[in-house]
Each structure stands twice: as C-alpha cells, then as structure tokens.
Scaffold this motif. Structure first.
Motif, PDB file in Angstrom:
ATOM      1  N   ILE A 176     -12.976   4.762  19.402  1.00 50.79           N
ATOM      2  CA  ILE A 176     -12.496   4.030  18.225  1.00 50.79           C
ATOM      3  C   ILE A 176     -13.064   2.609  18.228  1.00 50.79           C
ATOM      4  CG2 ILE A 176     -10.443   3.026  17.118  1.00 50.79           C
ATOM      5  CD1 ILE A 176      -8.905   5.528  18.034  1.00 50.79           C
ATOM      6  N   ARG A 177     -13.027   1.966  19.400  1.00 50.49           N
ATOM      7  CA  ARG A 177     -13.589   0.607  19.467  1.00 50.49           C
ATOM      8  C   ARG A 177     -15.085   0.613  19.163  1.00 50.49           C
ATOM      9  NH1 ARG A 177     -12.573  -3.051  24.239  1.00 50.49           N
ATOM     10  NH2 ARG A 177     -12.919  -1.277  25.617  1.00 50.49           N
ATOM     11  N   ALA A 178     -15.774   1.633  19.653  1.00 47.42           N
ATOM     12  CA  ALA A 178     -17.216   1.728  19.400  1.00 47.42           C
ATOM     13  C   ALA A 178     -17.477   1.926  17.906  1.00 47.42           C
ATOM     14  CB  ALA A 178     -17.815   2.879  20.208  1.00 47.42           C
ATOM     15  N   TYR A 179     -16.666   2.756  17.282  1.00 49.01           N
ATOM     16  CA  TYR A 179     -16.803   3.037  15.849  1.00 49.01           C
ATOM     17  C   TYR A 179     -16.765   1.742  15.042  1.00 49.01           C
ATOM     18  CZ  TYR A 179     -15.420   4.793  11.208  1.00 49.01           C
ATOM     19  OH  TYR A 179     -15.338   5.042   9.867  1.00 49.01           O
ATOM     20  N   GLN A 181     -17.781  -1.029  15.901  1.00 52.36           N
ATOM     21  CA  GLN A 181     -18.944  -1.878  16.149  1.00 52.36           C
ATOM     22  C   GLN A 181     -20.226  -1.307  15.568  1.00 52.36           C
ATOM     23  OE1 GLN A 181     -19.012  -3.245  20.378  1.00 52.36           O
ATOM     24  NE2 GLN A 181     -16.913  -2.521  20.418  1.00 52.36           N
ATOM     25  N   ASP A 182     -20.376   0.025  15.593  1.00 50.68           N
ATOM     26  CA  ASP A 182     -21.644   0.615  15.160  1.00 50.68           C
ATOM     27  C   ASP A 182     -21.438   2.119  14.937  1.00 50.68           C
ATOM     28  OD1 ASP A 182     -24.211   1.613  14.875  1.00 50.68           O
ATOM     29  OD2 ASP A 182     -25.069   0.218  16.326  1.00 50.68           O
ATOM     30  N   ILE A 183     -21.267   2.488  13.682  1.00 49.63           N
ATOM     31  CA  ILE A 183     -20.937   3.892  13.399  1.00 49.63           C
ATOM     32  C   ILE A 183     -22.069   4.867  13.771  1.00 49.63           C
ATOM     33  CG2 ILE A 183     -20.265   5.539  11.587  1.00 49.63           C
ATOM     34  CD1 ILE A 183     -18.744   3.236  10.241  1.00 49.63           C
ATOM     35  N   PRO A 184     -23.325   4.609  13.350  1.00 51.45           N
ATOM     36  CA  PRO A 184     -24.367   5.574  13.737  1.00 51.45           C
ATOM     37  C   PRO A 184     -24.521   5.706  15.253  1.00 51.45           C
ATOM     38  CG  PRO A 184     -25.180   4.101  12.033  1.00 51.45           C
ATOM     39  CD  PRO A 184     -23.857   3.564  12.454  1.00 51.45           C
ATOM     40  N   ALA A 185     -24.431   4.573  15.964  1.00 47.51           N
ATOM     41  CA  ALA A 185     -24.562   4.652  17.420  1.00 47.51           C
ATOM     42  C   ALA A 185     -23.441   5.496  18.013  1.00 47.51           C
ATOM     43  CB  ALA A 185     -24.566   3.246  18.025  1.00 47.51           C
ATOM     44  N   THR A 186     -22.262   5.433  17.404  1.00 51.36           N
ATOM     45  CA  THR A 186     -21.140   6.250  17.861  1.00 51.36           C
ATOM     46  C   THR A 186     -21.481   7.735  17.752  1.00 51.36           C
ATOM     47  OG1 THR A 186     -19.741   4.550  16.885  1.00 51.36           O
ATOM     48  CG2 THR A 186     -18.653   6.550  17.588  1.00 51.36           C
ATOM     49  N   GLN A 187     -22.107   8.088  16.633  1.00 51.79           N
ATOM     50  CA  GLN A 187     -22.478   9.493  16.434  1.00 51.79           C
ATOM     51  C   GLN A 187     -23.472   9.954  17.501  1.00 51.79           C
ATOM     52  OE1 GLN A 187     -23.147   8.324  12.150  1.00 51.79           O
ATOM     53  NE2 GLN A 187     -22.961  10.524  11.929  1.00 51.79           N
ATOM     54  N   LEU A 188     -24.365   9.029  17.892  1.00 47.81           N
ATOM     55  CA  LEU A 188     -25.358   9.400  18.910  1.00 47.81           C
ATOM     56  C   LEU A 188     -24.702   9.650  20.266  1.00 47.81           C
ATOM     57  CD1 LEU A 188     -28.339   7.014  18.066  1.00 47.81           C
ATOM     58  CD2 LEU A 188     -28.002   9.399  17.395  1.00 47.81           C
ATOM     59  N   MET A 189     -23.468   9.188  20.449  1.00 44.39           N
ATOM     60  CA  MET A 189     -22.742   9.452  21.690  1.00 44.39           C
ATOM     61  C   MET A 189     -22.003  10.792  21.634  1.00 44.39           C
ATOM     62  SD  MET A 189     -23.404   6.695  23.355  1.00 44.39           S
ATOM     63  CE  MET A 189     -24.944   6.702  22.455  1.00 44.39           C
ATOM     64  N   GLY A 190     -22.193  11.523  20.548  1.00 41.83           N
ATOM     65  CA  GLY A 190     -21.489  12.797  20.423  1.00 41.83           C
ATOM     66  C   GLY A 190     -20.081  12.645  19.875  1.00 41.83           C
ATOM     67  N   VAL A 196     -12.513  10.046  14.697  1.00 43.31           N
ATOM     68  CA  VAL A 196     -12.187   8.740  15.254  1.00 43.31           C
ATOM     69  C   VAL A 196     -11.529   7.841  14.202  1.00 43.31           C
ATOM     70  CG1 VAL A 196     -13.282   6.627  16.051  1.00 43.31           C
ATOM     71  CG2 VAL A 196     -13.854   8.791  17.115  1.00 43.31           C
ATOM     72  N   ALA A 197     -12.081   7.828  12.987  1.00 42.14           N
ATOM     73  CA  ALA A 197     -11.513   6.987  11.940  1.00 42.14           C
ATOM     74  C   ALA A 197     -10.117   7.470  11.571  1.00 42.14           C
ATOM     75  CB  ALA A 197     -12.423   6.982  10.714  1.00 42.14           C
ATOM     76  N   ALA A 198      -9.934   8.790  11.476  1.00 46.20           N
ATOM     77  CA  ALA A 198      -8.623   9.333  11.101  1.00 46.20           C
ATOM     78  C   ALA A 198      -7.573   8.997  12.163  1.00 46.20           C
ATOM     79  CB  ALA A 198      -8.708  10.844  10.901  1.00 46.20           C
ATOM     80  N   VAL A 199      -7.937   9.149  13.430  1.00 41.01           N
ATOM     81  CA  VAL A 199      -6.989   8.839  14.507  1.00 41.01           C
ATOM     82  C   VAL A 199      -6.671   7.344  14.523  1.00 41.01           C
ATOM     83  CG1 VAL A 199      -6.674   8.752  17.017  1.00 41.01           C
ATOM     84  CG2 VAL A 199      -7.633  10.797  15.952  1.00 41.01           C
TER      85      VAL A 199
END
Ligand SMILES: Nc1ncnc2c1ncn2[C@@H]1O[C@H](COP(=O)(O)OP(=O)(O)O)[C@@H](O)[C@H]1O
Ligand SMILES: [Mg+2]
Lengths: 297, 235
Positions: A176-179, A181-190, A196-199
């Motif tokens: 969630i914290r990563a989201y 900061q950088d949404i595409p990078a979050t996706q690259l982490m799987g 994440v946004a819903a939670v």
C-alpha cells in the motif's frame, strides 16, 4: 490561583483525551488521502454513520461504544471497498497517478455522496439521539479523569498504532505504501494495484467509522445529523494537514494539538469553545506557510 | 523463453513500435541496442505488461501472455529493472528489496534471497536502512537489480542499467549482470552503452525508429563498420 491551576490541569488532561479521539477520526481521512490521494469530502458523513452504528448496536444489542468499535470497523472496511469500486475504480483504473481531472471527479463525486447521506440522515433521524454510558471518573489530585474518555483515548491510540504496524510490517501494508509512491513500479513487483487500493481505502473507512463510534462518548448532546459532518469534517482536515498528510503518527500529533488548543485555549478565551475552535483552525496558516509538509518530519 | 512476435505498439495514437520480433533464449544474455528514442524502453514495457500492444503476441515459456496484466507477469517470473529504476523513494533500501519478494515465488525464500543479494552487492548491506531516495545513482541501480532478483525470476529484464551512474560503477554493474547470467539466469537488457553491453551478450538486436534493423551474435554486430557509425557514434 490554586483554582486556576486545577482548571488548567483539568483542561490539559481533557484536551489530551479529546485530542486522541479527534486524532482517530482524522486518521481515516489521512489514510484515504495517503493511499489514494483522494480527498474524501464525505468524510464527516462516514463519521456520522459510524456514530449511528454505535447507537443502533447500543439500542438493539446493549453494546457500549467501545464494543461497537470492531463491528463498526468491519462495516467500514466493506463500505470503503464498496466506495472504491463504486466511485473511484473507474476513474483511477489504469492511471499511473492522480491527475487534476481525476482529483476534480473524486471531489465532486464525494461531495455529491456527502449531500445524499446527510439529507437522507436528516429526513429519517429527525432528533439527536444519545448513548447512555458513563463508566465514571477517577479523581487524580485536583483533576477528574473520566474513564470513558480515557478508554476512548487508549483505543484511539491503539488503532493508530495498529495501522502503522500494518503499513510498515506486512507485505500488504508495504505494498500500500509503495502504491502511493509509484503505481506502475508496484505492478512490476507483482502487486495487484486494484487490490491494494481497495484494501487501503477500506482501511481508511474502517478507521473513520470506528472513530465515529468512539466519538459518541464525547457527544453529550447526542448524535445530531445536522451537526456531526459540518463540525468534524473540517476539524479532521485541519488535523491531517497539521500532522502531515500520509504520515500515520501525524494524525495523533495533529489531534493532540487541536484537542489542547480547544480545551486549554477556551480557558483563556472566556470559556468560548467556538472561539477556541476557530483559533485551532487558524493554526493552519502558519503551518501551511512555514511547514507545509506538516509538524512531523 | 520469451518471444515477441510482430509487435505493434505506441502511445495514444502515435505508433512507436512496428512489427517487432525478438527472442530471449533460456540461459542467455540478450541485448537490445539502438539510439535514443528508438523504442527500446517501449519494447520492454510491452514485455512487462505496462503497455498493451495494438498488434502481435508476447509469448513466455510457450504461453501467450499478451493479455495478462503486469502484476501477473511479474508473479510468473518476469522481473524488471525499469527505465529510471523506479525505486520507492520513501521506503528504505531493504524495504524496496523486501517488496521485490511480494509474489508467492519470492516470498517463500525471501530471507535467503535477501542474503544472496547482499552478498552480490555488499554495499547495500551497509545502506540497508537508508531511504532509497537518498541513495547514490549506483546504489539505486544495485537496489533495483536486487529488488528484481528478490522475486526469484526466470528472466531478468533490465532497461539501461548504466544510465546515470558513475563510470567506474558501470563496469561493476555489468560484471554482476554477467555473474548472474553465468549462474543460469536468463537476461534481457536494453542499453545505449552498446560496447559494454555487447561484451557480456550472447545475442544482440539493433533497433532504429521502432524497428529491429539488425540482429546477430555480438562479435558480428561489433564488426559492422556502418553500424558503428550509425548507432555507437564512434568515428
Ligand atoms: N509515455 C510516453 N508517451 C508518449 N510517447 C512516448 C512515451 N514514452 C516514449 N514515448 C515516445 O516513444 C518513442 C520511443 O521512446 P522509448 O521507447 O523511450 O525509446 P528508447 O528507450 O529507445 O530511448 C520516442 O519517440 C518517445 O518520445
Ligand atoms: Mg529508454
């Protein structure tokens, strides 16, 4: 003089206790802002719904407000996720960050939601209602410490601590914290950004509604649908900005600041809570001028 | 292992990639070179799923993954070090690394992998508790590579790992990538720094204006005189 000291100490203690509950109701707003950069204009209405949740649990189940906290929190989680999928998902889906256009859409849609909720509430609940729960007070020297306020403060701080632990110590929390900061990078982490946004937003609503339950202990004149949103939403915004948006402990710092200014301040302002609240809100100006990132670093 | 077939892609109306075909073979280091703006980063976005192509297929381990979202591709073993590294600046170096192990395949072995990343880049062990935003360019690149490794990937996809880092660190980074490839990891790397990249490559592709204009083993690409002039800017 001794009288004044006793009054001062009493207001200091009450200010700190009130500050804790103000902190927790602002905390939900802080989380939603921190996670999704969404300003939830309907925040005050969800505090109100949390308060009504506690009221109905009291009325039909005999629950005191503290016992309603976990139930309100669970309802809030579901409501928040519904809010995300109903109001934000279409706007945020596939976006790399929150643009001006999305900000306006979310502002307008949460404003609309707030009007709907407050109007429905005022038409079905015409009179303020209250929860009768008075666990008494302890006398500490010259200072009476109400147990209700004390329990509420402890639960409030515990809720803030729990959210902080969740966000810093678990995979999902860090995602969630990563989201934020950088949404595409979050996706690259799987990491699935929708989950994440819903939670994250669910968690914000969860705390908001739990805060509404806790607030009922501090509402001697009862839960009034014409007042709660109008009073506590602006205070929540001020607290979040004071403490620093997106910083979990910022909510507590901001809440204590405002609680102290209101309670201790009125002592020097002829006992006027309204004037003290105005002064509390005015602290925003120096903060925005000199420390726009909030009191907490 | 990973194959692009006839990929066409672009951004809002502008077409950047035209009929791209390339393959990263298992256990090999494949390098994609070409001048600035050729479409190398765009190609990698099609691979990691951040950009959906308008035509063509992405095939990974025999499966068509063209329609699969980015986070599922990462979970299947495609690890990316994106352009500009894209670390989470407010998380610590170690926080970034640990998040790399988010998907199930990485999480199960997170502690061991973390230790091996620290063995690969000992500097990161000292910098573990520093916020990523405060690290030097070289350290950030190490974190980006380490974070990708934390997912226990089957293929490591790197976008210009040499960009914006001190020259003496560049060769160290390339050395580590070579070391990983020797350890059996499949590597696909985009570089402008063509000489150094081709030196550690098993196979190379050259891209220009959104097309693959040449391919072959690295020594053949390095030999071509006209290629040198056109793409490496070396007289
Ligand atoms: N997000 C974007 N939106 C629009 N155009 C883009 C975007 N990213 C890259 N481009 C354009 O696509 C082309 C290829 O860019 P890129 O793939 O980054 O090239 P390279 O990585 O080879 O330098 C360039 O003309 C660039 O301007
Ligand atoms: Mg590029």
């Amino acid at each position: 003089m001794a009288d004044f000291v006793a009054l001062f100490l009493t207001d200091l203690v009450l200010g700190l206790l009130l500050g804790c509950v103000l902190a927790v109701i602002a905390h939900g707003l802080n989380i939603i802002w921190g996670v999704a950069k969404v300003v939830n204009v309907a925040h005050g209405e969800f505090i109100m719904l949390g308060a009504y949740g506690a009221y109905f649990l009291y009325l039909y189940g005999g629950f005191n407000p503290l016992l309603s906290v976990p139930i309100d929190a669970a309802i809030g989680l579901v409501v928040g996720m519904g809010f995300y999928f109903g109001f934000l998902y279409r706007e945020l889906r596939g976006k790399e960050s929150m643009g001006l256009q999305s900000e306006l859409v979310t502002l307008v849609s949460t404003f609309g939601l707030s009007l709907v909720i407050v109007n429905i509430a005022q038409s079905i609940w015409e009179h303020p209602v209250g929860i009768l729960w008075s666990p008494g007070a302890a006398q500490v020297g010259p200072v009476p410490v109400p147990f209700g306020g004390l329990y509420v403060a402890v639960v409030s701080v515990a809720l803030i601590a729990l959210t902080d632990l969740f966000l810093t110590r678990t995979y999902l929390g860090n995602a969630i914290r990563a989201y934020t900061q950088d949404i595409p990078a979050t996706q690259l982490m799987g990491i699935n950004p929708t989950v994440v946004a819903a939670v994250g937003i669910g968690m914000g609503f969860s705390v908001t509604m739990a805060g509404g339950a806790l607030l009922t202990v501090w509402l001697p004149t009862g839960i009034d649908p014409t007042k709660i949103g109008i009073l506590y939403a602006p205070i929540s915004f001020v607290i979040v900005v004071l403490g620093g948006p997106g910083k979990m402990w910022g909510s507590l710092v901001g809440g204590l600041t405002i609680g102290l200014i209101i309670n201790v301040g009125q002592l020097f302002l002829g006992g006027s809570i309204a004037l003290a609240t105005a002064v509390a809100v005015l602290t925003l100006i120096p903060i925005l001028l000199f420390r726009p990132e909030g009191i907490l670093r | 292992m990973l194959r692009l077939e006839g990929i066409t892609a672009g951004y809002e109306g502008t077409r950047v990639l035209r009929d791209i075909g390339l393959e990263a073979k298992e256990g090999m280091a494949t390098v994609l070179i070409g001048p600035n703006g050729a479409g190398k980063s765009t190609t990698l976005k099609v691979i990691n799923g951040l950009l959906h192509p308008t035509g063509g297929r992405v095939v990974f381990q025999g499966n068509d993954i063209t329609k699969i979202p980015a986070h599922e591709r990462a979970a299947r073993g495609i690890a990316s070090c994106p352009e500009g590294r894209r670390l989470f600046p407010l998380l610590t170096a170690e926080g970034n690394l640990r998040l790399g192990a988010y998907s199930p395949r990485g999480r199960a072995a997170a502690e061991e992998t973390l230790a091996s990343v620290y063995d690969l880049f000992p500097r990161l062990r000292e910098r573990a508790n520093v916020k990523a935003g405060r690290l030097s360019g070289g350290e950030q690149q190490m974190v980006a590579i380490g974070r990708a490794l934390m997912s226990k990937p089957t293929i490591l996809v790197l976008d210009e790992p040499s960009l914006g880092i001190a020259p003496k660190l560049v060769s160290e980074i390339f050395e580590k990538i070579q070391q990983l490839r020797k350890g059996g990891l499949t590597v696909l790397m985009v570089e402008q720094n063509a000489y150094q990249a081709l030196r550690i490559a098993d196979f190379g592709y050259v891209m220009q204006e959104g097309r693959i204009v040449m391919d072959g083993p690295p020594d053949r690409l390095l030999d071509l005189e006209d290629l040198r002039k056109a793409y490496f800017a070396i007289p």
